[in-house]
Design a protein around this motif. Structure first.
Motif, PDB file in Angstrom:
ATOM      1  N   PHE A 342       0.810  -1.213   0.000  1.00 32.12           N
ATOM      2  CA  PHE A 342       0.000   0.000   0.000  1.00 32.12           C
ATOM      3  C   PHE A 342       0.850   1.273   0.000  1.00 32.12           C
ATOM      4  O   PHE A 342       0.593   2.196  -0.794  1.00 32.12           O
ATOM      5  N   ILE A 343       1.844   1.344   0.867  1.00 32.95           N
ATOM      6  CA  ILE A 343       2.698   2.543   0.908  1.00 32.95           C
ATOM      7  C   ILE A 343       3.485   2.712  -0.388  1.00 32.95           C
ATOM      8  O   ILE A 343       3.517   3.818  -0.946  1.00 32.95           O
ATOM      9  N   PRO A 344       4.138   1.668  -0.916  1.00 33.96           N
ATOM     10  CA  PRO A 344       4.838   1.830  -2.210  1.00 33.96           C
ATOM     11  C   PRO A 344       3.917   2.283  -3.334  1.00 33.96           C
ATOM     12  O   PRO A 344       4.303   3.140  -4.148  1.00 33.96           O
ATOM     13  N   CYS A 345       2.700   1.717  -3.418  1.00 36.64           N
ATOM     14  CA  CYS A 345       1.747   2.147  -4.452  1.00 36.64           C
ATOM     15  C   CYS A 345       1.408   3.625  -4.291  1.00 36.64           C
ATOM     16  O   CYS A 345       1.345   4.381  -5.282  1.00 36.64           O
ATOM     17  N   PHE A 346       1.193   4.036  -3.050  1.00 41.16           N
ATOM     18  CA  PHE A 346       0.878   5.437  -2.776  1.00 41.16           C
ATOM     19  C   PHE A 346       2.030   6.356  -3.184  1.00 41.16           C
ATOM     20  O   PHE A 346       1.808   7.417  -3.787  1.00 41.16           O
ATOM     21  N   LEU A 347       3.263   5.960  -2.874  1.00 44.58           N
ATOM     22  CA  LEU A 347       4.424   6.787  -3.215  1.00 44.58           C
ATOM     23  C   LEU A 347       4.598   6.910  -4.723  1.00 44.58           C
ATOM     24  O   LEU A 347       4.901   7.997  -5.234  1.00 44.58           O
ATOM     25  N   LEU A 348       4.405   5.811  -5.446  1.00 42.75           N
ATOM     26  CA  LEU A 348       4.523   5.873  -6.909  1.00 42.75           C
ATOM     27  C   LEU A 348       3.423   6.748  -7.496  1.00 42.75           C
ATOM     28  O   LEU A 348       3.678   7.558  -8.401  1.00 42.75           O
ATOM     29  N   PHE A 349       2.204   6.606  -6.992  1.00 46.19           N
ATOM     30  CA  PHE A 349       1.092   7.435  -7.474  1.00 46.19           C
ATOM     31  C   PHE A 349       1.362   8.907  -7.185  1.00 46.19           C
ATOM     32  O   PHE A 349       1.131   9.782  -8.044  1.00 46.19           O
ATOM     33  N   LEU A 350       1.886   9.202  -5.995  1.00 46.45           N
ATOM     34  CA  LEU A 350       2.176  10.584  -5.619  1.00 46.45           C
ATOM     35  C   LEU A 350       3.282  11.169  -6.489  1.00 46.45           C
ATOM     36  O   LEU A 350       3.206  12.340  -6.896  1.00 46.45           O
TER      37      LEU A 350
END
Length: 361
Positions: A342-350
């Protein structure tokens, strides 16, 4: 210290497989019975997804680890707070590594040795490796890995004459859903591909990472499926799901003529070497992240206190193998998915949304 793509592949494979190899037959067979050997194929999707995410983040933020580019994306305070979160994540990984190691030793070779002593021993030996640094850890992994893989191959070869293939039928009993459920917990072991996020700055040819890591993940799928298959074919799905260390029962079954009757001693020694290498690596990364958050140049002074804290926690919580099995199947997947996916996906999206990094146009 710089590591090659091949060395990272070795690190990734050993990180994923080492502790899981003894526990995965039991965890998957409880849900999928004789179809459990198919679960690692589904689980591996987690590893491939995480690799892709961090290769993309690595392209946007070359030469930076997760804490460094998180600070760019979230700001200094939130970036460092996230770094502390990953310190906790590495602490929990090593907590489970210590518990799995201690339980395995207690059930196999050291039945009368206190769990705290076994945990402390691994913590101190792992600390020494972590203090020596990434180069020593990497070379240790390169030395241990072939022997570790050979030991698994020998287990398969020596048990092959006694395998009963009828144990696999009926295949897909209960449909596909039990296999999907069985793949849930193993997915988090594949999720330990997240070590890439913290080793990227040390890799000398980042363009090789995805290819070499793909081979490592494919090898992990093969080992896990073979591990589960051999356990099912020798013990049957009912016994495989009831034993805490089903694969250890398989190892103890081996007899080569009348000469070699205790091969498990050699195999467990190789497994111990692999566990020490994994513990040292995760301890090093956790200390590195904490040093990054505190603004220290070297993680050396953090290593031993973090190792001793892990050993203390590992002897305080989960007082039995039943508690450990429950935590691995109920608590760990939910906790791990936050940090692995979840955190890696969020960072890539951001990064994409805010057009941050070298690929922003």
């Amino acid at each position: 210290m710089r590591i090659s793509g091949s060395q990272f592949g070795a690190i990734l494979f050993l990180t994923i497989v080492t502790t899981a190899v003894l526990y995965i037959p039991n965890i998957t067979a409880r849900e999928a019975k004789q179809s459990a050997w198919l679960a690692p194929i589904l689980s591996s999707g987690m590893g491939f997804l995480i690799l892709w995410i961090f290769v993309k983040l690595g392209e946007r933020f070359p030469g930076q680890n997760l804490v460094q580019f998180s600070t760019q994306l979230l700001g200094k305070f939130l970036g460092k707070a996230l770094g502390l979160g990953y310190c906790l994540f590495f602490l929990v990984i090593n907590f489970f590594t210590l518990r799995q190691f201690s339980e395995a030793m207690n059930l196999s070779l050291l039945q009368h040795t206190p769990v705290w002593f076994v945990s402390l021993w691994l913590a101190l030996v792992g600390s020494y490796g972590a203090i020596l640094g990434l180069e020593v850890i990497t070379r240790s992994i390169q030395f241990v890995l072939p022997l570790f893989v050979i030991s698994i191959i020998l287990v398969i070869l020596f048990t092959f004459p006694d395998l009963e293939f009828k144990q696999l039928f009926p295949l897909f009993e209960g449909g596909v859903w039990p296999i999907v459920k069985a793949s849930y917990s193993p997915a988090t072991w594949f999720g330990e591909s997240i070590v890439l996020a913290f080793l990227f700055p040390f890799i000398n040819k980042p363009q090789e990472v995805f290819k070499k890591s793909t081979w490592a993940l494919l090898a992990a799928i093969l080992v896990f499926s073979a591990d589960i298959l051999v356990t099912l074919l020798l013990l049957g799905p009912e016994l495989a799901s009831s034993y805490d260390l089903a694969f250890w029962k398989v190892i103890r079954y081996i007899e080569v003529g009348r000469t070699f009757l205790r091969l498990e001693t050699i195999i467990i020694f190789l497994w111990i070497s692999a566990v020490v290498a994994k513990f040292a690596l995760i301890l090093y990364l956790g200390s590195l992240v904490l040093a990054e958050v505190w603004g220290r140049q070297s993680p050396g002074k953090i290593v031993v206190p973090m190792a001793l804290l892990t050993a203390l926690i590992s002897t305080t919580f989960l007082n039995s193998s039943i508690d450990l099995q429950y935590a691995l199947s109920a608590f760990w997947p939910k906790f791990a998915l936050i940090f692995e996916l979840f955190i890696p996906c969020f960072l890539l999206f951001l990064a994409w949304l805010r057009k941050k990094g070298s690929k922003a146009t």
